[in-house]
Design an enzyme around this catalytic site. Sequence first.
Site, mmCIF file in Angstrom:
data_model
loop_
_atom_site.group_PDB
_atom_site.id
_atom_site.type_symbol
_atom_site.label_atom_id
_atom_site.label_comp_id
_atom_site.label_asym_id
_atom_site.label_seq_id
_atom_site.Cartn_x
_atom_site.Cartn_y
_atom_site.Cartn_z
ATOM 1 C CG ASP A 314 -11.840 -2.059 -14.688
ATOM 2 O OD1 ASP A 314 -11.225 -1.428 -15.557
ATOM 3 O OD2 ASP A 314 -11.401 -2.239 -13.538
ATOM 4 C CE LYS A 315 -6.078 -3.522 -19.621
ATOM 5 N NZ LYS A 315 -5.017 -4.408 -19.079
ATOM 6 C CD GLU A 424 5.011 -2.088 -2.882
ATOM 7 O OE1 GLU A 424 5.646 -1.031 -2.777
ATOM 8 O OE2 GLU A 424 3.998 -2.348 -2.208
ATOM 9 C CG PHE A 472 2.009 4.639 -5.538
ATOM 10 C CD1 PHE A 472 2.630 4.900 -6.739
ATOM 11 C CD2 PHE A 472 0.657 4.331 -5.539
ATOM 12 C CE1 PHE A 472 1.919 4.858 -7.932
ATOM 13 C CE2 PHE A 472 -0.066 4.292 -6.710
ATOM 14 C CZ PHE A 472 0.564 4.552 -7.921
ATOM 15 N NE ARG A 529 -0.465 -3.704 -13.853
ATOM 16 C CZ ARG A 529 -1.559 -3.039 -13.482
ATOM 17 N NH1 ARG A 529 -2.645 -3.127 -14.221
ATOM 18 N NH2 ARG A 529 -1.589 -2.321 -12.394
#
Length: 651
Positions: A314-315, A424, A472, A529
């Site tokens: 995975d990254k 966050e 979210f 991101r």
Amino acid sequence: MVPLSLVLLFSLIKEAFEDWQRFQNDNAINSTLVDVLQAQGWETLQWKKLQVGDIIRVKQDGFFPADILLLASTNADGVCYIETANLDGETNLKIRKGLEKTWDYSSPEKACEFKGEVQCEQPNNSLYTFSGNLVIDNQTLPLSPNQILLRGCSLKNTCFIVGAVIFTGHETKVMMNSMNVPSKRSTLERRLDKLILALFCTLFSMCLLGAMGSGMFIDRKYFYLGLRENVEDQFNPSRRFLVIILTMLTLLTLYSTIIPISLYVSIETIKFIQSSQFINKDLNMYHAETNTPASARTSNLNEELGQVEYIFSDKTGTLTRNLMEFFKCSIGGEIYGTGMTEIESGIAERIGINVQELQTSTDSVQEKGFNFYDERLLRGAWRNEPNHDACKEFFRCLAICHTVLPEGDESPQKIKYQAASPDEAALVLAAKNFGFFFYRRTPTMIYVRESHVERMGKTQDVSYEILNVLEFNSTRKRQSVVCRYPDGRLVLYCKGADTVIYERLGSGNDYLNKVTRDHLEKFGSAGLRTLCLAYRDLAPDLYESWNEKFIKAKSSLRDREKKLDEVAELIEKELILIGATAIEDKLQEGVPSCIQTLSRAGIKIWVLTGDKMETAINVAYACNLLNNEMKQFIISSETDAIREVEERVSI
């Protein structure tokens, strides 16, 4: 048989020793202490003594000893944060929230008053579902996975929680998912077994052939010995079958050296020494930050380490640190932030540009989670920007639209933020450094110390009433907060992925939307991101009518999540775009050199990422997964030809 028995005994002793070590680990876990409610006080008991129905207290960074119903937490609104890395490998924290009826049961005196009945499903292995009810004070309250803390998870960013044990031992969900431990035998060991079997067949064939020859030719071979009926059975021509059997045993003894029995002992000894002396004491595999050495749980697979052919990785959190830093932003159509990411450095080096020449000022404000420099925004300078109103809305959105909890002294230097995800926390840290310092939260209020002109030292404490929080999740890909300003203004702040935010933007800001989309593409190419920020002013009558639907959906017993999403769609529209944030997640130390070394060893590496195509390619170059000598093949459905076909079909 004696040498063979010794070899088997040696192998058994080694396996028993490793099993004993695993048993010791299991016993240490089962003997871990936890606080259990006994006679209006907390008493320390071992995990293995817990029973269904016990009220327990788990402290910060502690693991849950059983499947627990969350009753109360030290955080506001009965919220706690958990890490589920042992279940699904995710290092981002998850939020769990107790029922409002049980928030007060945090002290032993109050917890003793708790009398209720949990009606729930039978033990099962589904980690992400739970259905049940809590009957308390003649009131039936629905339970969901949001109130369940599973064994194997750990408590984070919360002083302690109080919960009721629902499932213990082998009935917990994580234990229901466990399977029988597979036999860990290496390829070399399996191949050696086949070779030994082949040698044994060869030995048996040789001995059988020799014994049959002896039985056939015994009278000719030993004629000169003058054999008679009363001689030894092994040389008696009249008892040929017995001669064959006895000669067979003799030849087995003579030829037994063909089978290298001692080879097993040698291999087992080498494996044990490799794991206990070399792997476990390898300083290059020691992690100094956590004081964790390498630990080989079994010595059976040592030689497999040199035969790895494929690596699937995975990254986020694997190649990268999962430590997010606010790096750049776009506000009102203007990009702010002058730093260069690792990905951009990799791109520059790939096309032959000297990275040192591109480095800008090193005076960036360095704080864990905030690595930003642009004199146009810092130290109150944003007040002089032509889009200062957009800047103010941007910073307020960062300071208000979140579920972060502040901890410690209410000062910018000493406060700590506890968040469900590092993204966050980085956004709230950014708001603090821009002069919008979020310092206190209650169930209905957020307090922000706004420093509009920091150089003059003027600050203003503003309290915002939080009316609704639209949380979210992976389906919504956005988070919204409805707040009321002190002057009565009603505002919906929303942050989320660019795709979902752009779908909900109102008309009239086409130029800003287009420019910001270009900025998002640029941020993505640099490996950052991104999140979009938007807001909407609400009329009081519109909000009141919507809030009635929201309360009704929130109290629904069936399909609550689905109904909440449908109600959120009614108000999350006609949004006005404020800007976008860009957060950097740096590569782990040594990742590029590690991947380069593995590639030179002939190992094929696959990396999974959710990034856009261009971003993924740039990240691959930065971590040495790709280089200029490789030929690229891009397989994608996002091509002009496919878009034309899709448009034709839709028309």
